[in-house]
Design an enzyme around this catalytic site. Sequence first.
Site, PDB file in Angstrom:
ATOM      1  N   LYS A 139      28.817 -96.754 -58.277  1.00 27.07           N
ATOM      2  CA  LYS A 139      27.717 -96.071 -57.590  1.00 27.07           C
ATOM      3  C   LYS A 139      26.378 -96.711 -57.953  1.00 27.07           C
ATOM      4  O   LYS A 139      25.456 -96.780 -57.143  1.00 27.07           O
ATOM      5  CB  LYS A 139      27.698 -94.578 -57.948  1.00 27.07           C
ATOM      6  CG  LYS A 139      26.682 -93.759 -57.151  1.00 27.07           C
ATOM      7  CD  LYS A 139      26.949 -92.284 -57.263  1.00 27.07           C
ATOM      8  CE  LYS A 139      26.502 -91.719 -58.572  1.00 27.07           C
ATOM      9  NZ  LYS A 139      25.021 -91.597 -58.660  1.00 27.07           N
ATOM     10  N   HIS A 162      39.287 -83.347 -61.298  1.00 24.63           N
ATOM     11  CA  HIS A 162      38.077 -83.727 -60.577  1.00 24.63           C
ATOM     12  C   HIS A 162      38.112 -83.125 -59.184  1.00 24.63           C
ATOM     13  O   HIS A 162      39.187 -82.882 -58.627  1.00 24.63           O
ATOM     14  CB  HIS A 162      37.946 -85.252 -60.488  1.00 24.63           C
ATOM     15  CG  HIS A 162      37.402 -85.864 -61.741  1.00 24.63           C
ATOM     16  ND1 HIS A 162      36.141 -85.604 -62.202  1.00 24.63           N
ATOM     17  CD2 HIS A 162      37.946 -86.723 -62.626  1.00 24.63           C
ATOM     18  CE1 HIS A 162      35.940 -86.287 -63.330  1.00 24.63           C
ATOM     19  NE2 HIS A 162      37.015 -86.966 -63.606  1.00 24.63           N
TER      20      HIS A 162
END
Length: 917
Positions: free
Chosen positions: A575, A145
């Site tokens: 999120k 990532h």
Amino acid sequence: MQMNEVKDELLSSDIRQLGRLLGDAIRNHLGDPAFERIEHVRQLAIRFRRDNDEAARAQLSDALQALSQEETTQLTRAFSYFSLLANIAEDQHHIRRTRAHLIAGSPPRQGSLSHAVGNVFDAGKADALETFFEDAFVSPVFTAHPTEVQRKSIQNCQMAIARLLSERDRVQMTPEEAEQNEEALGRGIVTLWQTRLLRTSKLSVMDEVANGLSFYDHTILRELPKLYSSLETMLAQRDARWEDAELPNFMKVGSWIGGDRDGNPFVTADILRSTLQTQADKVLDFYLGELRKLASQLSLAQILNACSEPLRALAERSADASPHRVDEPYRRALHGIHARLDATRVVLSGKGKQADGVQPYAAASDLLADLDVVQHSLVSNGLRALARGRLRQLRRAVKVFGFSLAPLDLRQNSDVHERVVGELFAGAQPGLVYLDLDEEQRISLLLAELESPRLLTSPYAQYSEETTSELDIFRAVRAAHVKYGKESVPNCIISKAASVSDLLEVALLLKEVGLLRQDSREVDVNIIPLFETIDDLRAGPAIMARAFGLPFYRGLLASRADQQEVMLGYSDSNKDGGFLTSGWELYKAEIELVTVFKQEQIKLRLFHGRGGSVGRGGGPSYEAILAQPAGAVQGQIRLTEQGEVITAKYANPEVGRRNLEVLVAATIQSTLLPQAQLQPKASAGAGHLAAMEELSGTALNAYRDLVYGTDGFEQYFWESTVIAEIAALNIGSRPASRKKSTSIEDLRAIPWVLSWAQCRLMLPGWFGFGSAVQAYLAAHPADGADVLRGMYTDWPFFTSLLSNMDMVLAKSDIAIAGKYAELVKDKALRDAIFTRIRAEYAATLDALKLITGQEELQQANPLMQRSIRNRFPYIDPLNHVQVELLKRFREGKQDAAARTGIHLSINGIAAGLRNSG
């Protein structure tokens, strides 16, 4: 001086020495004026942090504005390198303290294997261990990532310095040796100082594969087999039944790197093939090296010790004709094994050499059978001690790693599967628009096609690039199963899974390439839904229940031992709904999944998609596993290890071994110990569940109102953080957003969290909690505080939640965050939003202290307090420099040097915070 201070003096000494040697390198290469500028900024930053001194703030601003671009870059490099050195010192001190604990014979520490095994024996559960290991599966999964900001060259420099520090702890040195060690440290730091921090080009997927595999060299290939041996010995010492027992392969380290296609167009069938080939070459090269070392050690002469007939036959089949080894059957046998393995390497990775007449191994089990011949011969001839050395570790390595090294997962977004299936149906049945069908119609159509022997694909049809790519990936998996074994690619993960049809679409694609047989209802990979958003987490249990009610799908599970894996997404749920609600919805989803699976008599394995930061599910793994609801572990667990966390956990072999142990220890305890021991009073507190639901609802509203309901918040985010600059940094192969937009909805969770960490606000790890507690106390004035304190004391889930938030707040700095807020051009927007954030921050601090009884952050974690005290004087200046660089850059000074300076600051802050992405 208190005991902890005495113990930590060695750490302070190491940090001072490393800082002094770095200072020497800076003086020698940049001169005294540069060193003095850097030190002046450091002192001002300390005053600003310690005293919130406005005079220091003004002086710091003036000092930074006066720096040229070159001077700013020098300063940024200096503080970035010191953060790296502080990391090394802390890791070595942790190892030092652990070793001292073991040498002193002190009671086992929590999180160690000896502690977990001891608890199980003490609880009278020893008989359950055998059953546990037969069914257990523990697997950290490495993912690539865009938060891993360190270059491999920098990591190599750090490891060299770490080895020198470790040498001083383990060896009693003469004065001359101590001087040589110090000189070598100095050289190592000079090398580090002269090594470029930043990449000059964007990482490719195969670069990420190589980076991920480097941790096998450092740690996994050697430390994982040792863990098995250590556990076997530990059990045998406690119970004679375990004497000479060999544990099943209950722990593997998996990978997504090279198989994760979600939002990454660069992961193709060719990349998948190259990844598997690279992995095979890595593990075969390791085996070959170990065989050479083993042959050099087993110089046993036949005249002095007998050998078994199978061993003699193995030696006779060897092509080793050296007259010097004619009476050394073990060496000759190992020479033959080496030759066959070399031939295997040619077949699987294209490297090595294949001698005439030498047959490669068809499977890793054949290699293991030959090694077993060597082992049995040694044991049967009174040489058990020799069988328990390198040979024991090599045999275990072959069992665990096979010829494929690491199980590689596939992952793709459900939207892609949906489009591909739609195109296939349109080609086979013109006029059928799959995307226009509702869920029930899709399920009916998919089941009918899955029951049919026909294929939708045609060799004569032309498909879109997307469909062709997806089919090629699945065909590459089928070929890999033939070449490397089915364990090479065992899982197919569906991102954004939101319906039963999402599972059936993957089943259909597997059928198209022969990975699913319609007639026998056998499937060669696990179909794994990933529930990510708040809505998906809430719907997940019902989706699984509906899938289990389909006879065809139930038949597929029968071919997978009636086991279903479900992945839970911590990043996107955070999120989507904020820290508190994400944690709660994940917890509730687990409880409901456990219930559904128990009713349907399907074995559940949960895969936790945790990131490095608390905002993405990070935090201590041991506490996180123990805080799972009853029945959620059941001896099996997978969890992701992402970004810079992989380096922090696995670059150092001893630290890596400790992290592997922690996962096993927590899984043993959470599975075998009575739930009452792990969660003493939670079952008696139905009020705790109601209180958590109430808190979550308020926190969700507060978070979503700010992030998704406030006009201008998107602009505020892009201007007050380094998100735009992160998107341009060469720290990963995939884009920062799923689409070409600045929408927060489209932004990946990883850069979202990293951006807030860079500006030291860490908003995803706490926002909404203060409002939630305030509202709860207002609604329950009589006993609200007592209820919350009881939840913290008696409920491991809530304890872990607040502990992680405590850590995030300790790494936050509202004063520094205020400087980033000043980057927002619209003053009214800036004041309106930052005022809300600052008020919520204060409310959250008050709420945390009220519930925990702490007077200061991390009061219960002196190790973290020490870490903050040691490193923040060097991280804070990087934040101030970063703000200044962003001002210049956004005012038009956008040359290469300015970009480099910003990227260096991002690198340095991430390295200093350690779990920021």
